[in-house]
Design a protein around this motif. Structure first.
Motif, PDB file in Angstrom:
ATOM      1  N   SER A 224      -6.939 -15.138  -2.188  1.00 42.62           N
ATOM      2  CA  SER A 224      -5.677 -15.360  -1.632  1.00 42.62           C
ATOM      3  C   SER A 224      -5.278 -14.693  -0.833  1.00 42.62           C
ATOM      4  O   SER A 224      -5.902 -13.083  -0.501  1.00 42.62           O
ATOM      5  N   GLN A 225      -4.074 -14.734   0.150  1.00 44.43           N
ATOM      6  CA  GLN A 225      -3.418 -13.596   0.976  1.00 44.43           C
ATOM      7  C   GLN A 225      -3.043 -12.685   0.295  1.00 44.43           C
ATOM      8  O   GLN A 225      -2.870 -11.156   0.640  1.00 44.43           O
ATOM      9  N   LYS A 226      -2.323 -12.885  -1.068  1.00 47.52           N
ATOM     10  CA  LYS A 226      -1.822 -11.606  -1.878  1.00 47.52           C
ATOM     11  C   LYS A 226      -2.892 -10.783  -2.091  1.00 47.52           C
ATOM     12  O   LYS A 226      -2.854  -9.604  -2.197  1.00 47.52           O
ATOM     13  N   GLN A 227      -4.189 -11.361  -2.477  1.00 45.46           N
ATOM     14  CA  GLN A 227      -5.276 -10.704  -2.886  1.00 45.46           C
ATOM     15  C   GLN A 227      -5.907  -9.903  -1.760  1.00 45.46           C
ATOM     16  O   GLN A 227      -6.273  -8.464  -1.815  1.00 45.46           O
ATOM     17  N   VAL A 228      -5.699 -10.581  -0.433  1.00 44.90           N
ATOM     18  CA  VAL A 228      -6.344  -9.550   0.606  1.00 44.90           C
ATOM     19  C   VAL A 228      -5.462  -8.486   0.990  1.00 44.90           C
ATOM     20  O   VAL A 228      -5.734  -7.316   1.348  1.00 44.90           O
ATOM     21  N   ARG A 229      -3.997  -8.817   0.763  1.00 42.25           N
ATOM     22  CA  ARG A 229      -2.910  -7.581   0.950  1.00 42.25           C
ATOM     23  C   ARG A 229      -3.382  -6.380   0.067  1.00 42.25           C
ATOM     24  O   ARG A 229      -3.028  -5.223   0.359  1.00 42.25           O
ATOM     25  N   ASP A 230      -3.477  -6.822  -1.392  1.00 43.01           N
ATOM     26  CA  ASP A 230      -3.758  -5.944  -2.272  1.00 43.01           C
ATOM     27  C   ASP A 230      -4.899  -5.067  -2.048  1.00 43.01           C
ATOM     28  O   ASP A 230      -4.905  -3.647  -2.345  1.00 43.01           O
ATOM     29  N   ALA A 231      -5.913  -5.594  -1.527  1.00 39.95           N
ATOM     30  CA  ALA A 231      -7.080  -4.933  -1.260  1.00 39.95           C
ATOM     31  C   ALA A 231      -6.808  -4.165   0.140  1.00 39.95           C
ATOM     32  O   ALA A 231      -7.454  -2.989   0.044  1.00 39.95           O
ATOM     33  N   THR A 232      -6.038  -4.378   0.822  1.00 40.02           N
ATOM     34  CA  THR A 232      -5.578  -3.764   1.978  1.00 40.02           C
ATOM     35  C   THR A 232      -5.002  -2.220   1.475  1.00 40.02           C
ATOM     36  O   THR A 232      -5.426  -1.236   1.939  1.00 40.02           O
ATOM     37  N   GLU A 233      -4.013  -2.457   0.794  1.00 41.54           N
ATOM     38  CA  GLU A 233      -3.402  -1.249   0.152  1.00 41.54           C
ATOM     39  C   GLU A 233      -4.209  -0.511  -0.788  1.00 41.54           C
ATOM     40  O   GLU A 233      -4.104   0.770  -0.675  1.00 41.54           O
ATOM     41  N   ARG A 234      -5.216  -0.943  -1.424  1.00 41.36           N
ATOM     42  CA  ARG A 234      -5.963  -0.348  -2.356  1.00 41.36           C
ATOM     43  C   ARG A 234      -7.008   0.431  -1.361  1.00 41.36           C
ATOM     44  O   ARG A 234      -7.405   1.896  -1.836  1.00 41.36           O
ATOM     45  N   THR A 235      -7.409  -0.102  -0.236  1.00 40.09           N
ATOM     46  CA  THR A 235      -8.208   0.533   0.494  1.00 40.09           C
ATOM     47  C   THR A 235      -7.503   1.889   1.245  1.00 40.09           C
ATOM     48  O   THR A 235      -8.125   2.918   1.354  1.00 40.09           O
ATOM     49  N   ARG A 236      -6.334   1.751   1.484  1.00 35.95           N
ATOM     50  CA  ARG A 236      -5.351   2.755   2.022  1.00 35.95           C
ATOM     51  C   ARG A 236      -5.442   3.821   1.084  1.00 35.95           C
ATOM     52  O   ARG A 236      -5.502   5.024   1.557  1.00 35.95           O
ATOM     53  N   GLU A 237      -5.209   3.671  -0.131  1.00 40.74           N
ATOM     54  CA  GLU A 237      -4.722   4.536  -1.262  1.00 40.74           C
ATOM     55  C   GLU A 237      -6.128   5.212  -1.263  1.00 40.74           C
ATOM     56  O   GLU A 237      -6.125   6.600  -1.438  1.00 40.74           O
ATOM     57  N   LEU A 238      -7.408   4.624  -1.239  1.00 42.77           N
ATOM     58  CA  LEU A 238      -8.747   5.301  -1.263  1.00 42.77           C
ATOM     59  C   LEU A 238      -8.806   6.322  -0.197  1.00 42.77           C
ATOM     60  O   LEU A 238      -9.374   7.513  -0.292  1.00 42.77           O
ATOM     61  N   HIS A 239      -8.640   5.652   0.975  1.00 42.61           N
ATOM     62  CA  HIS A 239      -8.632   6.670   2.226  1.00 42.61           C
ATOM     63  C   HIS A 239      -7.760   7.964   2.204  1.00 42.61           C
ATOM     64  O   HIS A 239      -8.296   8.893   2.268  1.00 42.61           O
ATOM     65  N   ASN A 240      -6.689   7.725   1.637  1.00 42.10           N
ATOM     66  CA  ASN A 240      -5.679   8.887   1.417  1.00 42.10           C
ATOM     67  C   ASN A 240      -6.217   9.822   0.306  1.00 42.10           C
ATOM     68  O   ASN A 240      -6.000  11.230   0.361  1.00 42.10           O
ATOM     69  N   ALA A 241      -6.495   9.157  -0.752  1.00 43.93           N
ATOM     70  CA  ALA A 241      -6.999   9.983  -1.953  1.00 43.93           C
ATOM     71  C   ALA A 241      -8.198  10.962  -1.506  1.00 43.93           C
ATOM     72  O   ALA A 241      -8.510  12.086  -1.807  1.00 43.93           O
TER      73      ALA A 241
END
Length: 256
Positions: free
Chosen positions: A228-245
């Motif tokens: 779903s779109q929400k799952q894609v948004r959550d994955a996008t946010e998770r990816t950003r957190e991984l990049h930052n970490a």
């Protein structure tokens, strides 16, 4: 979408053999457009200029170079921030050389950036990462000037982002920039927990953990599985957190 060789082929074919010639010319032109991945007359002009279409990992540094020079002078803070972005992206040696060349290319301001950014409208997670990097560069000398803000908002518009959403990214990046040393220490511990590694883990082990998690949570992979779109948004946010970490750990530990 205006496919240039399709139009040119159709027009030339019509001039030579009327409607049948136009149809054949358009088909041949479309095949050439698809083979060369040319999507507009502006992009064709850009290619004919000899500058070529930059890769995604080059485009970001063209934009950063353009921002660094936008107020007339590139300062040491801009150079240091460009290096931070190279580490953040975990570039290989060849990719780092391309990034340096792209940064210098961006400083001359001759690229038709609208052509390149319009191509990224279908990659929202990549567009967000690009805009965040631009805001970090804008804040590199301690302030985001009016010229820098106007450029980033304009680029966001070409990427299909509303101005208020683009401006909202500025506040987030400035907040991270001004965190106290104590909070940065906590940030380092949070980054270690997110990647599932320890403070004494070897750099190679940290890199493997980062790449494994990035592959698992990448938005393109999630979207391809019918999420779903929400799952894609959550994955996008998770990816950003991984990049930052990963960037926090590399900066703290001092490895590339």
């Amino acid at each position: 979408m205006l496919w240039p060789f399709t139009v040119i082929g159709g027009g030339a074919g019509f001039a030579i053999a009327s409607i049948p010639g136009a149809m054949l010319g358009a088909l041949l032109g479309q095949a050439l457009d698809r083979r060369l991945h040319v999507q507009s007359l502006a992009e064709l002009r850009e290619r004919l200029s000899g500058r070529g279409v930059p890769r995604d990992d080059e485009l970001i540094f063209i934009l950063l170079g353009r921002l660094a020079k936008s107020d007339g002078r590139v300062v040491d803070g801009h150079i240091q921030q460009a290096r931070v972005e190279m580490r953040r992206l975990d570039l290989s040696e060849p990719a780092t050389r391309r990034a340096i060349k792209a940064f210098n290319r961006g400083k001359d301001g001759r690229d038709n950036l609208r052509v390149h950014l319009t191509r990224m409208k279908t990659q929202p997670h990549a567009a967000e990462g690009l805009l965040r990097a631009c805001w970090r560069m804008a804040w590199a000398d301690g302030k985001a000037s009016r010229t820098e803000r106007e450029l980033i908002v304009l680029w966001g518009k070409w990427l299909g982002w509303p101005a208020d959403k683009v401006e909202g990214l500025s506040s987030t990046e400035d907040e991270q920039r001004t965190r106290t040393p104590a909070s940065r220490g906590g940030e380092y511990q949070d980054a270690l927990r997110l990647l599932g590694v320890r403070s004494d883990s070897e750099p190679a082990q940290i890199k493997r953990a980062y790449r494994r998690l990035l592959s698992r949570h990448h938005p393109d992979k999630i979207a391809g599985s019918g999420a779903s779109q929400k799952q894609v948004r959550d994955a996008t946010e998770r990816t950003r957190e991984l990049h930052n970490a990963y960037a926090v750990i590399k900066d703290t530990r001092g490895f590339r």
